[in-house]
Enzyme design. Structure first.
Site, PDB file in Angstrom:
ATOM      1  N   HIS A   1      -6.628  -7.885   3.716  1.00 42.31           N
ATOM      2  CA  HIS A   1      -5.314  -8.395   3.324  1.00 42.31           C
ATOM      3  C   HIS A   1      -5.162  -9.861   3.731  1.00 42.31           C
ATOM      4  O   HIS A   1      -4.502 -10.637   3.044  1.00 42.31           O
ATOM      5  CB  HIS A   1      -4.206  -7.522   3.926  1.00 42.31           C
ATOM      6  CG  HIS A   1      -4.088  -6.185   3.263  1.00 42.31           C
ATOM      7  ND1 HIS A   1      -4.746  -5.069   3.725  1.00 42.31           N
ATOM      8  CD2 HIS A   1      -3.426  -5.803   2.144  1.00 42.31           C
ATOM      9  CE1 HIS A   1      -4.469  -4.039   2.928  1.00 42.31           C
ATOM     10  NE2 HIS A   1      -3.677  -4.456   1.961  1.00 42.31           N
TER      11      HIS A   1
ATOM     12  N   LYS B   1      -6.202  -4.992  -3.049  1.00 42.71           N
ATOM     13  CA  LYS B   1      -5.263  -5.135  -1.946  1.00 42.71           C
ATOM     14  C   LYS B   1      -4.144  -6.082  -2.349  1.00 42.71           C
ATOM     15  O   LYS B   1      -4.370  -7.044  -3.087  1.00 42.71           O
ATOM     16  CB  LYS B   1      -5.981  -5.634  -0.706  1.00 42.71           C
ATOM     17  CG  LYS B   1      -6.960  -4.576  -0.222  1.00 42.71           C
ATOM     18  CD  LYS B   1      -7.527  -4.832   1.143  1.00 42.71           C
ATOM     19  CE  LYS B   1      -8.274  -3.571   1.573  1.00 42.71           C
ATOM     20  NZ  LYS B   1      -9.099  -3.780   2.749  1.00 42.71           N
TER      21      LYS B   1
ATOM     22  N   SER C   1      -1.575  -1.913   5.149  1.00 39.38           N
ATOM     23  CA  SER C   1      -2.537  -2.866   5.693  1.00 39.38           C
ATOM     24  C   SER C   1      -2.685  -2.632   7.182  1.00 39.38           C
ATOM     25  O   SER C   1      -1.689  -2.554   7.896  1.00 39.38           O
ATOM     26  CB  SER C   1      -2.032  -4.294   5.453  1.00 39.38           C
ATOM     27  OG  SER C   1      -2.687  -5.215   6.297  1.00 39.38           O
TER      28      SER C   1
END
Length: 133
Positions: free
Chosen positions: A54, A21, A102
């Protein structure tokens, strides 16, 4: 412009290989001239393996940056994923692929991320897509 502690913070920091991520961060610092005007800030790209969310990338980024500038402040403007394939690799040139979004922060502007990554790794092939998650 006056030097600020932000100058010592690299624009790009990514885990050396793998898929993980990533987020775009707008960083400002009380030490930066013009603070709190956002134009005195700096855009950062951060991506690390081992971050399930995230928000974990943001927390880790803040922790690492505060060792350089205790006054840094960060706002995440979006996220996605990065696949980082360093040298040597089958494709020849090392490459970074930027994609996805995200759920917490929305889709990062992958075009901006790709420009910063390209400047950081000047010998890399850097591509991005708004497909995927």
């Amino acid at each position: 412009a006056m030097p600020s502690a932000l100058d010592a913070i690299p624009a790009v920091d990514l885990t050396p290989s793998g898929t993980f991520k990533y987020i775009i961060i707008r960083a400002t610092s009380k030490t930066a001239p013009g603070y709190p005007d956002a134009s005195c800030g700096k855009t950062l790209v951060r991506g690390y393996t081992g971050c399930e969310y995230h928000a974990d990338v943001l927390a880790l980024s803040l922790e690492l940056a505060r060792t350089v500038d205790p006054d840094i402040e960060m706002v995440c403007t979006g996220g996605g994923r990065i696949t980082h394939t360093p040298s040597p690799c089958e494709e020849g040139r090392p490459n970074v692929f930027i994609y996805g979004y995200s759920q917490a922060f929305g889709r990062a502007d992958h075009r901006i991320a790709s420009e910063l990554v390209r400047q950081h790794f000047d010998d890399y092939k850097v591509e991005w897509s708004n497909e995927g998650y």
